[in-house]
Design an enzyme around this catalytic site. Structure first.
Site, mmCIF file in Angstrom:
data_model
loop_
_atom_site.group_PDB
_atom_site.id
_atom_site.type_symbol
_atom_site.label_atom_id
_atom_site.label_comp_id
_atom_site.label_asym_id
_atom_site.label_seq_id
_atom_site.Cartn_x
_atom_site.Cartn_y
_atom_site.Cartn_z
ATOM 1 C CE1 TYR A 263 -1.110 -1.311 2.133
ATOM 2 C CE2 TYR A 263 1.375 -1.155 1.515
ATOM 3 C CZ TYR A 263 -0.221 -0.796 2.461
ATOM 4 O OH TYR A 263 -0.100 0.033 3.228
ATOM 5 C CE1 TYR A 273 3.263 -4.187 0.328
ATOM 6 C CE2 TYR A 273 3.390 -3.044 -1.875
ATOM 7 C CZ TYR A 273 3.235 -4.466 -0.939
ATOM 8 O OH TYR A 273 2.147 -4.479 -1.760
#
Ligand code: NAD
Length: 384
Positions: A263, A273
């Protein structure tokens, strides 16, 4: 495997009554995911035909599943408009192990479908705590609509293996996990044992897919992440790939390939995140290069990773704002459309196929181009 040829049956348009396995969320979408998916399926189906049709007999060591299904070996071929001189993704005769499938929402499932559509035999590794519900759902037909392949057949999973990729061998498993009732009902689920089981059942594999991640403190900023949380994220999300490849490599056929999922948070700051997950993805990408070198030299195995755009999977929902990430991507990526899990699946099928035989050590972006944008400076919707 028993095999019955039934060639010559040509598909034109397939419009299965499918509820999207992708479960995309975007309030901005002018077209529903289902419509996009059906259009894509119709387009794909028009250029695919069934090249053989094989009922599966479970001649291998019986797995935990027991339902009758058919595998359709499909590959790109003639279209309605005549012969396509193109480049078929043909994975017939290849066997894939996909680690990290526990429902029909995630990238692992989509990759399994694409590999199956290209003719590969599918084995999956399912996280032990999720195994029971996954197998029950599979057996009861809950995923049948999602199992529909572009040619109208259903994806068959030859065998489901219980797996916990944070443990390399039984000696690594702590007592509390051994005694945990979610684990006690399964056996041989450490990486080493799973590979031994696959070897005993099938001898070898050609394709390894790593589609799993776990960060117990993902919702905490890095500054608030504990050492335990950080190391757990790297163990489950990065070292798990090193371990899987290390153990599978001796039974991978030369010319084989691996794919993992990364990602963009590995290289750009994506607030939220957290928990060391951005660090884990950075490690995964670095390891992709090093392992490509080592596995390429040692065993002619290719190692690539797909940096995928946001998808509303079960794992992603744990982050807490995946819908915002999807909306942000839709609004800002160069290709202003929903990202379908199938698009990641199809890219994976290409990357593990002989068509990509010179591609190794690469991070391949399948994200509608979002990675080229200046995320850190202009991502107000992500500034949580
Ligand atoms: P998912 O929930 O479908 O897949 C994650 C899987 O990991 C689950 O099946 C879970 O059971 C499994 N898992 C967790 N811990 C495990 C362990 N110790 N051993 C074995 N399996 C374990 O969600 P997904 O989002 O499709 O995730 C697949 C991959 O895609 C992950 O690497 C994820 O980081 C990556 N990815 C996801 C997105 C996204 O937006 N969803 C974007 C880019 C990359």
């Amino acid at each position: 495997m028993a095999s019955t040829a039934a060639t010559g049956f040509k598909m034109t348009v397939v419009k299965p009554n499918v509820t999207s396995p992708c479960r995309m969320f975007s309030s901005r979408s002018p077209i529903s995911v289902l419509e996009l998916k059906e259009a894509a399926q119709a387009k794909i189906a028009s250029s695919w035909h069934i090249s053989s049709f094989q009922p599966i007999s479970r001649s291998c060591t019986p797995g935990p599943m027991n339902f009758n299904a058919f595998v359709t070996r499909a590959m790109a071929g003639e279209s309605d408009k005549g012969s396509v001189p193109g480049l078929p993704i043909d994975l017939r005769g290849k066997r894939a192990f996909i680690a990290g499938v526990a429902d029909d929402n995630g990238y692992g499932w989509a990759i399994a479908k694409s590999l199956a559509a290209a003719g590969a035999e599918i084995l999956v590794g399912t996280w032990v705590p999720a195994l029971n519900i996954f197998e029950t759902s599979l057996r009861r037909g809950k995923f049948d609509e999602s199992r529909v392949l572009p040619n109208g057949s259903l994806m068959e999973i030859t065998k489901v293996y219980p797996l916990d990729a944070v443990y390399d061998g039984p000696e690594d498993v702590p007592d509390d996990v051994k005694k945990n009732k979610r684990y006690a009902g399964s056996s041989n689920w450490t990486v080493k044992e799973v590979v031994e089981s696959v070897k005993n059942d099938f001898g070898s594999i050609d394709i390894l897919v790593h589609s799993l991640a776990n960060g117990p403190e993902v919702s905490k900023p890095l500054l608030e992440t504990s050492r335990y949380g950080y190391l757990a994220a790297v163990s489950a999300s990065s070292y798990s790939f090193v371990s899987l490849l290390k153990h599978f490599l001796p039974i991978m056929n030369p010319g084989g390939a691996t794919i993992s999922l990364t990602y963009i948070a590995s290289e750009r700051t994506i607030p939220g995140y957290g928990g060391g997950m951005s660090s884990a993805k950075a490690a995964l990408e670095s390891d992709t290069r090093v392992l490509a070198f080592e596995a390429g030299k040692k065993a002619q195995i290719r190692v690539n990773t797909i940096s995928a755009g946001p998808l509303g999977s079960r794992a992603a929902k744990a982050i807490g704002f995946i819908e915002k990430m999807i909306d942000y991507s839709y609004a800002n990526a160069p290709l202003q459309k929903e990202l379908l899990a199938d698009e990641v699946g199809n890219a994976a099928a290409f990357l593990v196929s002989p068509l990509a035989s010179a591609v190794t050590g690469s991070v391949v972006y399948v994200d509608n181009g979002l990675n080229i944008m200046g995320l850190a400076g202009d991502s107000p919707t992500l500034a949580v």
